[in-house]
Design an enzyme around this catalytic site. Structure first.
Site: not given
Ligand SMILES: [Zn+2]
Length: 243
Positions: A37, A39, A41-42, A93, A117, A155
């Site tokens: 996805h 975001h 942090d990905h 998410h 996530d 995570h």
């Molecule tokens: Zn995320």
């Protein structure tokens, strides 16, 4: 990262530095990148990894991933390192979130799931773009995968998730046991991941929205009715404010 000793698949590189360090340490080339996805942090490490990449970046067709990437829809199959990964749409998410499942039929190793996530051990992602009904259906799809599937979450939130799970189901012995195991691993600096689908079915309240004790707790927290979506929605709201 998943590798065969020579080539690696990288999943959700939020940061390039640890990926490059791991590749150099183990003398691996990079055969492809899987993104679940949009975001930061990905995907934050994508730009810095591209010069070393000897293959494609795959990502969800319905999301804004840094280009170029090969867009994937539900049901698509990605082949990397000779392994087939089935693409599963798992909205909730984010609205276009996908997961990658390798069934490994006939192989010695159990199946592998990269779920970003959507699913965490003993928890799930926050509903930033999707609805409780979508997340409930997404988790139901994942729960139906083979019990021995290795669940590679994005995570390490297991310890705090288990504290919440114990509040939802105080009498669940599997959760109590998981807390002991989890604390021992974390005290040694070790990960609790990957989990398995079997384990998540036993300890994850968001995968247990049809269990009487979970429904009861959700109703106490204000669930509008006893449907899976209403129970999940109430649990998610409760968890958002849980300390
Ligand atoms: Zn995320």
């Amino acid at each position: 990262m998943l590798h065969d000793g020579h080539r690696a698949i990288i999943v959700d590189p939020g940061d390039a530095a640890p990926v490059l360090a791991a590749l150099d340490d183990q003398g691996l080339t990079m055969a492809g990148i899987l993104v679940t996805h949009h975001h930061p942090d990905h995907v934050g490490g994508l730009a810095a990894l591209r010069p070393r990449l000897q293959g494609p970046v795959f990502g969800p067709a319905r999301e804004d991933i840094p280009t170029p990437f090969e867009p994937l829809q539900d049901g698509a199959v990605v082949s990397l390192l000779g392994l087939d990964f089935e693409v599963m749409a798992v909205p909730g998410h984010t609205s276009g979130h996908i997961a990658y499942f390798h069934a490994s039929a006939g192989e010695v190793e159990p199946p592998v799931l990269f779920c970003g996530d959507t699913l965490f051990s003993a928890g799930c992602g926050r509903l930033f773009e999707g609805t409780p009904a979508q997340m409930h259906q997404s988790l139901a799809r994942l729960a139906a995968l083979p019990a021995d599937t290795r669940v590679c979450c994005a995570h390490e939130y297991t310890e705090s998730n288990l504290r919440f799970a114990a509040a939802v189901e105080p009498d669940n012995a599997d959760i109590a046991e998981a807390i002991v195991t989890c604390r021992a691993l974390r005290a040694q600096g070790l990960p609790t991941l990957p989990s398995t689908i079997l384990r998540e079915r036993a300890i994850n309240p968001f995968m247990r929205c049809d269990v009487a004790a979970v429904v009861g707790s959700a109703v106490q927290q204000g669930a509008a009715d006893r449907s899976g979506a209403a129970v999940l929605g109430a649990l998610r709201e409760w968890k958002n404010n849980f300390r």
